[in-house]
Design an enzyme around this catalytic site. Structure first.
Site, PDB file in Angstrom:
ATOM      1  N   TYR A 144       0.836  -1.177   0.117  1.00 22.56           N
ATOM      2  CA  TYR A 144       0.058  -0.082   0.046  1.00 22.56           C
ATOM      3  C   TYR A 144       0.720   1.207   0.066  1.00 22.56           C
ATOM      4  O   TYR A 144       1.856   1.437   0.826  1.00 22.56           O
ATOM      5  CB  TYR A 144      -0.935  -0.069   1.225  1.00 22.56           C
ATOM      6  N   ASP A 239       9.511   2.745  -0.936  1.00 25.55           N
ATOM      7  CA  ASP A 239       8.509   3.352   0.055  1.00 25.55           C
ATOM      8  C   ASP A 239       8.689   3.025   1.432  1.00 25.55           C
ATOM      9  O   ASP A 239       8.446   1.941   1.898  1.00 25.55           O
ATOM     10  CB  ASP A 239       6.951   2.881  -0.308  1.00 25.55           C
ATOM     11  N   LYS A 267       5.053   9.307   8.261  1.00 29.85           N
ATOM     12  CA  LYS A 267       5.162   8.728   9.778  1.00 29.85           C
ATOM     13  C   LYS A 267       6.242   9.203  10.658  1.00 29.85           C
ATOM     14  O   LYS A 267       6.069  10.297  11.184  1.00 29.85           O
ATOM     15  CB  LYS A 267       5.049   7.097   9.770  1.00 29.85           C
TER      16      LYS A 267
HETATM   17  N1  HOZ Z   1      -0.765   3.342   6.079  1.00 35.10           N
HETATM   18  C1  HOZ Z   1      -1.425   3.457   7.418  1.00 35.10           C
HETATM   19  C2  HOZ Z   1      -1.815   1.803   7.541  1.00 35.10           C
HETATM   20  N2  HOZ Z   1      -1.489   0.946   6.913  1.00 35.10           N
HETATM   21  C3  HOZ Z   1      -2.402   4.285   7.375  1.00 35.10           C
HETATM   22  C4  HOZ Z   1      -3.581   4.049   8.433  1.00 35.10           C
HETATM   23  C5  HOZ Z   1      -4.632   4.654   7.636  1.00 35.10           C
HETATM   24  O1  HOZ Z   1      -4.819   4.272   6.568  1.00 35.10           O
HETATM   25  O2  HOZ Z   1      -5.424   5.122   8.525  1.00 35.10           O
END
Ligand code: HOZ
Length: 428
Positions: A144, A239, A267
């Site tokens: 992701y 990433d 983050k």
């Molecule tokens: N990338 C984070 C979790 N996989 C983001 C959390 C969210 O999407 O709120």
């Protein structure tokens, strides 16, 4: 456990916010139940609106690596907020932040600050396309890279959690430029590159995946991607939104000893403020506007409050690299304790871990890619999640997410987590 105030807030939230939350994975939709509304947090603990305390294994999905309300960060924010919360004009703080990042990540010559990991990844592929003059990208199933259109193809995190096969609103034309392959399948990537020779601008990857649970790169996989990219004139994008400044001061690049062409951050870089960044070698990054013509912009990019928060946290991490050893020791202690509890239980499970990223899949096979992660008993994970929550342990509400340890966790917290697991297993 009394969560009546959370229940009331969730019903009220649904009247004015889609699904009652501002980001889908917070909604507990795949594990069931009511999302817990938080009041405050300190160190390793979250406190909800009903006065319950939880040991936190989300760390705001990564950023709070030294724990919540970390005093030097809070003090710096308070000190700077009185000057202004945004200028829309450059500040020296942005230069200090860029210089600090460059000192921690040696192959970054130029870095552009943005406001989220999504923006960072979205901008990085635009740069790769502008630089190479090619359109297609390769991403990995279950990875992701934020919610930009190009990445919502076989994506992990919430897209996997809610089993969304095709995201309405993403055009077929955009999706057609995103090629996908199974994580850890180098031969599959070679085949894709062969079929689309000369068309691929970039391969984007989470060098340690955290959006389908924690999944480690197999030995030689990342090195193989590097070699292939060099041979084919493809840019390799790491990433590092999750791994950056979390696995080491230089992130996954430092740990895996492989250099990417472009790297994206989010983050930890913002210490809990909305910050992302993308950077790389000068010859590539000089295509970015206003130096080049690959346009990218943001009113709040390099925001002074976000910069001082991130700068303060990264400075602590740079000056005290022993933090990473401590975090790893804590995570290994947890892993060994969970392993002992789960092996006594006698049902299949897999624990994947690297540095301070860890997750459990209730699987009888090794979990090495999205197919194996999805084949695990994720209904069992949902039961485990609630059993832990009831015992005051706050895990990610999905098996398709990594847990993130923070350095405020004590041995006592880790022991409580292991004991809570032992107690939870009897009901699984
Ligand atoms: N990338 C984070 C979790 N996989 C983001 C959390 C969210 O999407 O709120």
């Amino acid at each position: 456990m009394n969560i009546s105030n959370s229940k009331a807030l969730f019903s009220r939230a649904q009247e004015s916010i889609p699904g009652g939350v501002n980001s889908p994975v917070r909604a507990f939709k795949s594990v069931g139940g009511t999302p817990i509304f938080m009041q405050k947090a300190k160190g390793a603990y979250l406190y909800d609106v009903d006065g319950n305390q939880y040991i936190d294994y989300i760390a705001s999905w990564g950023p709070m690596i030294l724990g919540h309300a970390y005093e030097p960060v809070i003090k710096a924010i308070q000190e700077y907020a009185v000057y202004s919360t945004s200028y829309g004009a450059p500040t020296e703080l942005e230069i200090k932040m860029a210089e600090l990042i460059k000192s921690m990540v040696p192959n970054v010559d130029l870095i552009r600050m943005v406001s989220s990991g999504t923006e960072a990844c979205m901008s990085a592929i635009r740069v790769a396309r502008g630089y190479t003059g090619r359109n297609k990208i390769i991403k990995f199933e279950g990875c992701y890279h934020g919610h930009a259109d190009s990445f919502l193809v076989k994506a992990g995190s919430g897209v996997a959690t809610f089993n969304i096969q095709a995201v309405p609103g993403v055009t077929a034309g955009v999706s057609a430029d995103t090629l996908t392959c199974a994580y850890n399948n180098l031969a599959g990537v070679e085949e894709l590159v062969d079929t689309h020779r000369g068309e691929i601008a970039a391969i984007i990857i989470e060098p340690v995946a955290g959006n389908m649970g924690c999944i480690l790169p197999a030995p030689g996989f990342i090195e193989g991607l590097r070699k292939l990219c060099d041979q084919e004139g493809i840019l390799l994008i790491f990433d590092e939104v999750m791994t950056g400044f979390r696995l080491a001061p230089g992130g996954a690049q430092e740990v895996l000893k492989v250099d990417a062409d472009l790297v994206t951050y989010g983050k930890v870089i913002g210490a809990g403020m909305p910050v992302g960044a993308f950077g790389g070698r000068k010859e590539i990054m000089q295509v970015v506007s206003p130096l080049g013509s690959v346009y990218q912009a943001g009113t709040l990019s390099g925001n002074p409050i976000a910069m001082i928060a991130g700068y303060t946290l990264l400075t602590e991490l740079k000056n005290n690299p022993g933090i990473y050893k401590e975090l790893e020791e804590k995570t290994l202690y947890l892993k060994n304790g969970l392993d002992t509890a789960l092996s006594a239980w006698g049902q299949p499970y897999v624990i994947n871990q690297l540095g301070s990223m860890i997750s459990i899949h209730f699987s009888e096979h090794p979990v090495t890619d999205f197919t194996t992660a999805a084949a695990a008993n994720n209904a069992r994970f949902a039961t485990y999640f609630h059993a832990m929550l009831n015992r005051g342990i706050y895990l990610p509400p999905s098996a398709f997410e990594s847990w993130f340890l923070n350095n405020a966790l004590t041995k006592e917290d880790l022991d409580k987590t292991i004991q809570a697991t032992e107690a939870s297993l009897t009901n699984l």
